[in-house]
Write a protein that holds these residues in place. Sequence first.
Motif, PDB file in Angstrom:
ATOM      1  N   MET A  20       0.826  -1.204   0.000  1.00 52.76           N
ATOM      2  CA  MET A  20       0.000   0.000   0.000  1.00 52.76           C
ATOM      3  C   MET A  20       0.862   1.255   0.000  1.00 52.76           C
ATOM      4  O   MET A  20       0.517   2.267  -0.641  1.00 52.76           O
ATOM      5  N   LYS A  21       1.973   1.189   0.689  1.00 47.94           N
ATOM      6  CA  LYS A  21       2.913   2.321   0.722  1.00 47.94           C
ATOM      7  C   LYS A  21       3.355   2.685  -0.694  1.00 47.94           C
ATOM      8  O   LYS A  21       3.507   3.865  -1.029  1.00 47.94           O
ATOM      9  N   GLN A  22       3.535   1.677  -1.541  1.00 47.27           N
ATOM     10  CA  GLN A  22       3.961   1.937  -2.919  1.00 47.27           C
ATOM     11  C   GLN A  22       2.832   2.563  -3.731  1.00 47.27           C
ATOM     12  O   GLN A  22       3.066   3.450  -4.550  1.00 47.27           O
ATOM     13  N   ALA A  23       1.605   2.100  -3.495  1.00 50.38           N
ATOM     14  CA  ALA A  23       0.463   2.683  -4.200  1.00 50.38           C
ATOM     15  C   ALA A  23       0.289   4.154  -3.839  1.00 50.38           C
ATOM     16  O   ALA A  23      -0.043   4.991  -4.690  1.00 50.38           O
ATOM     17  N   ILE A  24       0.532   4.489  -2.572  1.00 54.03           N
ATOM     18  CA  ILE A  24       0.406   5.885  -2.136  1.00 54.03           C
ATOM     19  C   ILE A  24       1.478   6.754  -2.801  1.00 54.03           C
ATOM     20  O   ILE A  24       1.228   7.918  -3.143  1.00 54.03           O
ATOM     21  N   LYS A  25       2.666   6.197  -2.998  1.00 56.44           N
ATOM     22  CA  LYS A  25       3.705   6.927  -3.745  1.00 56.44           C
ATOM     23  C   LYS A  25       3.179   7.324  -5.127  1.00 56.44           C
ATOM     24  O   LYS A  25       3.372   8.453  -5.588  1.00 56.44           O
ATOM     25  N   ILE A  26       2.533   6.354  -5.775  1.00 65.35           N
ATOM     26  CA  ILE A  26       2.002   6.596  -7.117  1.00 65.35           C
ATOM     27  C   ILE A  26       0.903   7.651  -7.071  1.00 65.35           C
ATOM     28  O   ILE A  26       0.846   8.557  -7.913  1.00 65.35           O
ATOM     29  N   LEU A  27       0.032   7.539  -6.076  1.00 60.36           N
ATOM     30  CA  LEU A  27      -1.078   8.487  -5.944  1.00 60.36           C
ATOM     31  C   LEU A  27      -0.552   9.904  -5.758  1.00 60.36           C
ATOM     32  O   LEU A  27      -1.072  10.863  -6.360  1.00 60.36           O
ATOM     33  N   GLU A  28       0.470  10.048  -4.961  1.00 61.19           N
ATOM     34  CA  GLU A  28       1.050  11.377  -4.734  1.00 61.19           C
ATOM     35  C   GLU A  28       1.654  11.938  -6.012  1.00 61.19           C
ATOM     36  O   GLU A  28       1.627  13.149  -6.246  1.00 61.19           O
ATOM     37  N   LYS A  29       2.193  11.046  -6.847  1.00 58.79           N
ATOM     38  CA  LYS A  29       2.809  11.497  -8.106  1.00 58.79           C
ATOM     39  C   LYS A  29       1.754  11.955  -9.111  1.00 58.79           C
ATOM     40  O   LYS A  29       1.945  12.962  -9.811  1.00 58.79           O
ATOM     41  N   ILE A  30       0.634  11.245  -9.183  1.00 62.65           N
ATOM     42  CA  ILE A  30      -0.334  11.553 -10.246  1.00 62.65           C
ATOM     43  C   ILE A  30      -1.410  12.553  -9.820  1.00 62.65           C
ATOM     44  O   ILE A  30      -2.238  12.941 -10.634  1.00 62.65           O
ATOM     45  N   GLU A  31      -1.391  12.961  -8.555  1.00 63.52           N
ATOM     46  CA  GLU A  31      -2.401  13.924  -8.067  1.00 63.52           C
ATOM     47  C   GLU A  31      -2.479  15.172  -8.943  1.00 63.52           C
ATOM     48  O   GLU A  31      -3.554  15.712  -9.190  1.00 63.52           O
ATOM     49  N   LYS A  32      -1.329  15.617  -9.430  1.00 64.52           N
ATOM     50  CA  LYS A  32      -1.294  16.860 -10.208  1.00 64.52           C
ATOM     51  C   LYS A  32      -2.034  16.739 -11.539  1.00 64.52           C
ATOM     52  O   LYS A  32      -2.425  17.740 -12.142  1.00 64.52           O
ATOM     53  N   TYR A  33      -2.233  15.491 -12.002  1.00 63.74           N
ATOM     54  CA  TYR A  33      -2.929  15.279 -13.271  1.00 63.74           C
ATOM     55  C   TYR A  33      -4.442  15.182 -13.098  1.00 63.74           C
ATOM     56  O   TYR A  33      -5.194  15.283 -14.069  1.00 63.74           O
ATOM     57  N   ILE A  34      -4.901  14.937 -11.869  1.00 60.03           N
ATOM     58  CA  ILE A  34      -6.312  14.663 -11.609  1.00 60.03           C
ATOM     59  C   ILE A  34      -7.082  15.966 -11.401  1.00 60.03           C
ATOM     60  O   ILE A  34      -6.612  16.875 -10.708  1.00 60.03           O
ATOM     61  N   THR A  35      -8.255  16.055 -11.976  1.00 61.29           N
ATOM     62  CA  THR A  35      -9.032  17.292 -11.915  1.00 61.29           C
ATOM     63  C   THR A  35      -9.641  17.531 -10.531  1.00 61.29           C
ATOM     64  O   THR A  35      -9.946  18.664 -10.175  1.00 61.29           O
ATOM     65  N   LYS A  36      -9.820  16.469  -9.746  1.00 65.43           N
ATOM     66  CA  LYS A  36     -10.385  16.617  -8.401  1.00 65.43           C
ATOM     67  C   LYS A  36      -9.283  16.641  -7.349  1.00 65.43           C
ATOM     68  O   LYS A  36      -8.194  16.106  -7.562  1.00 65.43           O
ATOM     69  N   LYS A  37      -9.578  17.261  -6.222  1.00 63.14           N
ATOM     70  CA  LYS A  37      -8.636  17.272  -5.107  1.00 63.14           C
ATOM     71  C   LYS A  37      -8.763  15.952  -4.343  1.00 63.14           C
ATOM     72  O   LYS A  37      -9.842  15.596  -3.879  1.00 63.14           O
ATOM     73  N   ILE A  38      -7.665  15.223  -4.222  1.00 62.00           N
ATOM     74  CA  ILE A  38      -7.675  13.926  -3.558  1.00 62.00           C
ATOM     75  C   ILE A  38      -7.409  14.084  -2.060  1.00 62.00           C
ATOM     76  O   ILE A  38      -6.447  14.725  -1.654  1.00 62.00           O
ATOM     77  N   VAL A  39      -8.276  13.492  -1.262  1.00 64.00           N
ATOM     78  CA  VAL A  39      -8.092  13.459   0.194  1.00 64.00           C
ATOM     79  C   VAL A  39      -8.072  12.002   0.622  1.00 64.00           C
ATOM     80  O   VAL A  39      -8.993  11.243   0.305  1.00 64.00           O
ATOM     81  N   ILE A  40      -7.002  11.590   1.306  1.00 63.11           N
ATOM     82  CA  ILE A  40      -6.927  10.208   1.759  1.00 63.11           C
ATOM     83  C   ILE A  40      -6.923  10.142   3.288  1.00 63.11           C
ATOM     84  O   ILE A  40      -6.359  10.994   3.960  1.00 63.11           O
ATOM     85  N   ASP A  41      -7.591   9.117   3.800  1.00 65.30           N
ATOM     86  CA  ASP A  41      -7.583   8.828   5.231  1.00 65.30           C
ATOM     87  C   ASP A  41      -7.312   7.337   5.391  1.00 65.30           C
ATOM     88  O   ASP A  41      -7.899   6.506   4.691  1.00 65.30           O
ATOM     89  N   THR A  42      -6.423   7.004   6.316  1.00 66.31           N
ATOM     90  CA  THR A  42      -6.022   5.614   6.517  1.00 66.31           C
ATOM     91  C   THR A  42      -6.703   5.041   7.755  1.00 66.31           C
ATOM     92  O   THR A  42      -6.756   5.693   8.802  1.00 66.31           O
ATOM     93  N   TYR A  43      -7.214   3.816   7.611  1.00 67.47           N
ATOM     94  CA  TYR A  43      -7.938   3.168   8.704  1.00 67.47           C
ATOM     95  C   TYR A  43      -7.409   1.745   8.931  1.00 67.47           C
ATOM     96  O   TYR A  43      -6.927   1.092   8.007  1.00 67.47           O
ATOM     97  N   THR A  44      -7.541   1.286  10.153  1.00 62.60           N
ATOM     98  CA  THR A  44      -7.093  -0.057  10.529  1.00 62.60           C
ATOM     99  C   THR A  44      -8.181  -1.074  10.217  1.00 62.60           C
ATOM    100  O   THR A  44      -9.371  -0.826  10.426  1.00 62.60           O
ATOM    101  N   VAL A  45      -7.769  -2.239   9.693  1.00 64.79           N
ATOM    102  CA  VAL A  45      -8.733  -3.270   9.320  1.00 64.79           C
ATOM    103  C   VAL A  45      -8.085  -4.640   9.469  1.00 64.79           C
ATOM    104  O   VAL A  45      -6.860  -4.764   9.511  1.00 64.79           O
TER     105      VAL A  45
END
Length: 363
Positions: A20-45
Amino acid sequence: MADIFKIAILPGDGIGPEVMKQAIKILEKIEKYITKKIVIDTYTVGGAAINLYGNPLPKKTLYGCEKSDAILFGSVGGSEWDYLPLNKRPEKGSLLKLRKHFNLFANIRPSFFYKDLSILSPLKEKILNKGFDIICIRELTGGIYFGLPNGRKGKGIDEYAFDTEIYSRFEIERIAHIAFNIALKRKKKICSIDKANVLNTSILWREVLTDISKQYISVKLEHMYIDNAVMQLMKNPSQFDVILCSNLFGDIISDQCAMISGSVGNLPSASFNQNYFGLYEPSGGSAPNIAGKNIANPIAQILSLAMLIEYSLKERNISQKIKNAIQKILNLGYRTKDLFTNSKNEKIITTDDMGTLIMESII
């Protein structure tokens, strides 16, 4: 101001937090391309939540998912929690509860192979040369797994067990619409899997699919018996585009699709409800035996994020950027341990390195 899009991140157990840590790296990189503002919250499961709260799906986690626009799920489970009753273990107590709570009735699993990894597939080279890119759509909340009555009765040689396969027209119609809408964005082909020569539920399934197809005249609908379908997948998977299955048949077919790709560690999945709210997760498990060793393959988790971007955020071009970056890194010979084929051009790298290289290759 850009619209806000909320993603609930549920890393889970085993290798879940690492990939998941690697996926978040990717998300942080591509945020600038996305038209919406991304907000992430992490939860225990899962097991991690059991250890902290005594519950695999704490109220805070469920509430966070309810307030999100999509869920990015890691993996849950492990022998550490096998002492618990089945309904309180990480898998049934969290993932299956989330599916039920959000009525996630449609499971979407892509199956494809990377040419550079073709040696990992059990299929012959002459079959793989044709390539394949399949979406398997499985009805997830009905069918024989949930039908009543079921159970066991009798004693001795008279003991017997029984399960009931039930499908309503409504259940078939809603999964059909999901399939046809996905097919419209691909090659406009659906192969519906059934056993209509034996089962009443399959006869209804086939009738409903035929009726629904009249609303999607540009999509070609084909019907195939399950026994023929598993054979055809081994013989010529390139003939398929979208495969639509009931719960039981989808359970079988989706795993076969994963196997012919060569590595389940490369395959993502998604589950949707009527409103296309989605939970996205890798097709593989939590692999507790390699957790913490920084050797897990993060590609399936990263591609699960790519599916989220394509289906929930409707940013298909950005999703494709991620897929292109993965292809580039594999072309260069970089491999996590599970993908290593002993080729002279391959280089074994860590989970962190794979995530970083993919992230840096997104352009």
